[in-house]
Structures are given as structure tokens and as C-alpha cells.
Design a protein around this motif. Sequence first.
Motif, PDB file in Angstrom:
ATOM      1  N   ASN A  26       0.830  -1.212   0.000  1.00  0.00           N
ATOM      2  CA  ASN A  26       0.000   0.000   0.000  1.00  0.00           C
ATOM      3  C   ASN A  26       0.863   1.260   0.000  1.00  0.00           C
ATOM      4  O   ASN A  26       0.536   2.243  -0.668  1.00  0.00           O
ATOM      5  CB  ASN A  26      -0.970   0.001   1.177  1.00  0.00           C
ATOM      6  N   GLU A  27       1.964   1.229   0.759  1.00  0.00           N
ATOM      7  CA  GLU A  27       2.900   2.364   0.775  1.00  0.00           C
ATOM      8  C   GLU A  27       3.505   2.570  -0.614  1.00  0.00           C
ATOM      9  O   GLU A  27       3.619   3.700  -1.086  1.00  0.00           O
ATOM     10  CB  GLU A  27       4.033   2.117   1.784  1.00  0.00           C
ATOM     11  N   ALA A  28       3.897   1.470  -1.262  1.00  0.00           N
ATOM     12  CA  ALA A  28       4.488   1.563  -2.601  1.00  0.00           C
ATOM     13  C   ALA A  28       3.479   2.125  -3.602  1.00  0.00           C
ATOM     14  O   ALA A  28       3.841   2.927  -4.474  1.00  0.00           O
ATOM     15  CB  ALA A  28       4.987   0.192  -3.054  1.00  0.00           C
ATOM     16  N   VAL A  29       2.221   1.720  -3.480  1.00  0.00           N
ATOM     17  CA  VAL A  29       1.176   2.244  -4.361  1.00  0.00           C
ATOM     18  C   VAL A  29       1.010   3.748  -4.136  1.00  0.00           C
ATOM     19  O   VAL A  29       0.916   4.521  -5.100  1.00  0.00           O
ATOM     20  CB  VAL A  29      -0.163   1.498  -4.144  1.00  0.00           C
ATOM     21  N   LYS A  30       0.997   4.164  -2.886  1.00  0.00           N
ATOM     22  CA  LYS A  30       0.862   5.593  -2.588  1.00  0.00           C
ATOM     23  C   LYS A  30       2.033   6.394  -3.149  1.00  0.00           C
ATOM     24  O   LYS A  30       1.839   7.475  -3.712  1.00  0.00           O
ATOM     25  CB  LYS A  30       0.757   5.815  -1.077  1.00  0.00           C
ATOM     26  N   ARG A  31       3.260   5.853  -2.987  1.00  0.00           N
ATOM     27  CA  ARG A  31       4.431   6.537  -3.527  1.00  0.00           C
ATOM     28  C   ARG A  31       4.333   6.652  -5.049  1.00  0.00           C
ATOM     29  O   ARG A  31       4.603   7.708  -5.629  1.00  0.00           O
ATOM     30  CB  ARG A  31       5.715   5.793  -3.152  1.00  0.00           C
ATOM     31  N   PHE A  32       3.927   5.558  -5.691  1.00  0.00           N
ATOM     32  CA  PHE A  32       3.783   5.572  -7.146  1.00  0.00           C
ATOM     33  C   PHE A  32       2.757   6.614  -7.573  1.00  0.00           C
ATOM     34  O   PHE A  32       3.009   7.401  -8.498  1.00  0.00           O
ATOM     35  CB  PHE A  32       3.377   4.188  -7.660  1.00  0.00           C
ATOM     36  N   GLU A  33       1.613   6.619  -6.919  1.00  0.00           N
ATOM     37  CA  GLU A  33       0.565   7.584  -7.280  1.00  0.00           C
ATOM     38  C   GLU A  33       1.037   9.022  -7.085  1.00  0.00           C
ATOM     39  O   GLU A  33       0.764   9.890  -7.918  1.00  0.00           O
ATOM     40  CB  GLU A  33      -0.695   7.321  -6.451  1.00  0.00           C
ATOM     41  N   LYS A  34       1.753   9.248  -5.997  1.00  0.00           N
ATOM     42  CA  LYS A  34       2.229  10.603  -5.705  1.00  0.00           C
ATOM     43  C   LYS A  34       3.205  11.072  -6.778  1.00  0.00           C
ATOM     44  O   LYS A  34       3.085  12.188  -7.304  1.00  0.00           O
ATOM     45  CB  LYS A  34       2.900  10.617  -4.326  1.00  0.00           C
ATOM     46  N   VAL A  35       4.167  10.236  -7.136  1.00  0.00           N
ATOM     47  CA  VAL A  35       5.159  10.604  -8.145  1.00  0.00           C
ATOM     48  C   VAL A  35       4.495  10.728  -9.514  1.00  0.00           C
ATOM     49  O   VAL A  35       4.804  11.645 -10.283  1.00  0.00           O
ATOM     50  CB  VAL A  35       6.310   9.567  -8.173  1.00  0.00           C
ATOM     51  N   ALA A  36       3.572   9.835  -9.829  1.00  0.00           N
ATOM     52  CA  ALA A  36       2.877   9.894 -11.116  1.00  0.00           C
ATOM     53  C   ALA A  36       2.041  11.169 -11.231  1.00  0.00           C
ATOM     54  O   ALA A  36       1.967  11.772 -12.311  1.00  0.00           O
ATOM     55  CB  ALA A  36       2.002   8.657 -11.294  1.00  0.00           C
ATOM     56  N   GLU A  37       1.421  11.575 -10.140  1.00  0.00           N
ATOM     57  CA  GLU A  37       0.657  12.828 -10.156  1.00  0.00           C
ATOM     58  C   GLU A  37       1.563  14.029 -10.413  1.00  0.00           C
ATOM     59  O   GLU A  37       1.199  14.940 -11.156  1.00  0.00           O
ATOM     60  CB  GLU A  37      -0.093  13.005  -8.840  1.00  0.00           C
ATOM     61  N   LYS A  38       2.749  14.030  -9.805  1.00  0.00           N
ATOM     62  CA  LYS A  38       3.687  15.130 -10.042  1.00  0.00           C
ATOM     63  C   LYS A  38       4.151  15.131 -11.502  1.00  0.00           C
ATOM     64  O   LYS A  38       4.249  16.206 -12.122  1.00  0.00           O
ATOM     65  CB  LYS A  38       4.882  15.037  -9.098  1.00  0.00           C
ATOM     66  N   LEU A  39       4.418  13.965 -12.030  1.00  0.00           N
ATOM     67  CA  LEU A  39       4.812  13.876 -13.442  1.00  0.00           C
ATOM     68  C   LEU A  39       3.693  14.411 -14.330  1.00  0.00           C
ATOM     69  O   LEU A  39       3.942  15.194 -15.253  1.00  0.00           O
ATOM     70  CB  LEU A  39       5.148  12.427 -13.822  1.00  0.00           C
ATOM     71  N   TYR A  40       2.484  14.027 -14.046  1.00  0.00           N
ATOM     72  CA  TYR A  40       1.339  14.513 -14.816  1.00  0.00           C
ATOM     73  C   TYR A  40       1.244  16.036 -14.730  1.00  0.00           C
ATOM     74  O   TYR A  40       1.005  16.709 -15.738  1.00  0.00           O
ATOM     75  CB  TYR A  40       0.042  13.868 -14.320  1.00  0.00           C
ATOM     76  N   TYR A  41       1.441  16.555 -13.532  1.00  0.00           N
ATOM     77  CA  TYR A  41       1.382  18.007 -13.337  1.00  0.00           C
ATOM     78  C   TYR A  41       2.406  18.708 -14.225  1.00  0.00           C
ATOM     79  O   TYR A  41       2.090  19.694 -14.903  1.00  0.00           O
ATOM     80  CB  TYR A  41       1.615  18.350 -11.855  1.00  0.00           C
ATOM     81  N   PHE A  42       3.655  18.218 -14.235  1.00  0.00           N
ATOM     82  CA  PHE A  42       4.700  18.861 -15.037  1.00  0.00           C
ATOM     83  C   PHE A  42       4.445  18.693 -16.534  1.00  0.00           C
ATOM     84  O   PHE A  42       4.702  19.614 -17.318  1.00  0.00           O
ATOM     85  CB  PHE A  42       6.083  18.330 -14.660  1.00  0.00           C
ATOM     86  N   LEU A  43       3.945  17.545 -16.946  1.00  0.00           N
ATOM     87  CA  LEU A  43       3.615  17.345 -18.359  1.00  0.00           C
ATOM     88  C   LEU A  43       2.490  18.288 -18.792  1.00  0.00           C
ATOM     89  O   LEU A  43       2.537  18.877 -19.876  1.00  0.00           O
ATOM     90  CB  LEU A  43       3.223  15.887 -18.626  1.00  0.00           C
ATOM     91  N   LYS A  44       1.507  18.425 -17.938  1.00  0.00           N
ATOM     92  CA  LYS A  44       0.386  19.323 -18.220  1.00  0.00           C
ATOM     93  C   LYS A  44       0.874  20.775 -18.267  1.00  0.00           C
ATOM     94  O   LYS A  44       0.469  21.558 -19.141  1.00  0.00           O
ATOM     95  CB  LYS A  44      -0.703  19.150 -17.153  1.00  0.00           C
ATOM     96  N   GLN A  45       1.761  21.114 -17.349  1.00  0.00           N
ATOM     97  CA  GLN A  45       2.319  22.469 -17.311  1.00  0.00           C
ATOM     98  C   GLN A  45       3.084  22.751 -18.606  1.00  0.00           C
ATOM     99  O   GLN A  45       2.927  23.829 -19.209  1.00  0.00           O
ATOM    100  CB  GLN A  45       3.245  22.617 -16.105  1.00  0.00           C
TER     101      GLN A  45
END
Length: 150
Positions: A26-45
Motif C-alpha cells: 500500500n505504501e508503494a502504491v501511494k508513492r507511485f501515485e504521488k510521483v505519477a501525479e507530479k509527473l502529470y502536473y509537469f507534463l500538463k504544465q
Amino acid sequence: MEYSFKFSKILTIKEKEKEKALGEYNEAVKRFEKVAEKLYYFLKQKEDYEEMHKQKLRLGLPIQDIRYFQLFITNLERTISHYQQLVIQAREQMFLKQAKLAEVNIEVKKYEKMKENHEKAVREAIQAAENRWMDEVSIQQFVHRRNWVR
């Protein structure tokens, strides 16, 4: 007669390992989601800034602004590249934790199945003993009645 499963301590340990592995997954999933969201944010930016830059270019833009934009996009691409690597690492960790969880879960299931089989064998042994005892009582009653009737 008190029932006792001979591998109960091992089963308890394996269940704790399963809970720990589930928490790590569950911790690994949360870390993945958090990093993926940041990547999405920068790609969108980046996408938004490129679109905005295209509109400004149509209207006319000083050379200095174009240079600032290029510098900004270059830095943003470095950040995106960094986060892409982080996403890859987080995904790998998540898959490793998922595999570990599956492995531990299989072990727990094996011990649970052994426990079920043991409980079934104990119940059958108790039932067989009760049946023998009832047969013995019936035979004694039959013999006693037969002797009493004569």
C-alpha cells in the motif's frame, strides 16, 4: 479435549508477514501515485506553456521572451525526465511489493488449508470415537436386555 493445531504459531507469524507485506505494498502504491501525479502536473504544465507560447508567437513576441521560454522549457523537460525515472522506479517497487504480497499470501493459504484439513481430521476422529462408544453402549444394552429377558 482441547483442539490444538501444531503449526498455529507459524500460521500466526505468516499472517503477520502478510499484514506487513500488505502495508508495504500500500505504501508503494501511494508513492507511485504521488510521483505519477507530479509527473502529470509537469507534463500538463509543459503542454499549457507550449500552447500559450504558440499563441504569443502568432501575435508577435520579443526575442528575449523566446529565449526565456526555451530556457524554461529546457528546465521543465529535465524535471519531467527526472520524474519519469522516479515513476519507473516507483512502479518497479510497487510490482516487487505486489509479488512479495502474493508470495506471502500463498504461504498463508497453505497453512490455512493445512489447519482446515487438520480440523476436519480431528472432527472425523472424534466422530469415529463417539460412534464406537455408541456401538459399545448399544451392544452392552442388547446383551443386558437379552440376559434380563431370559
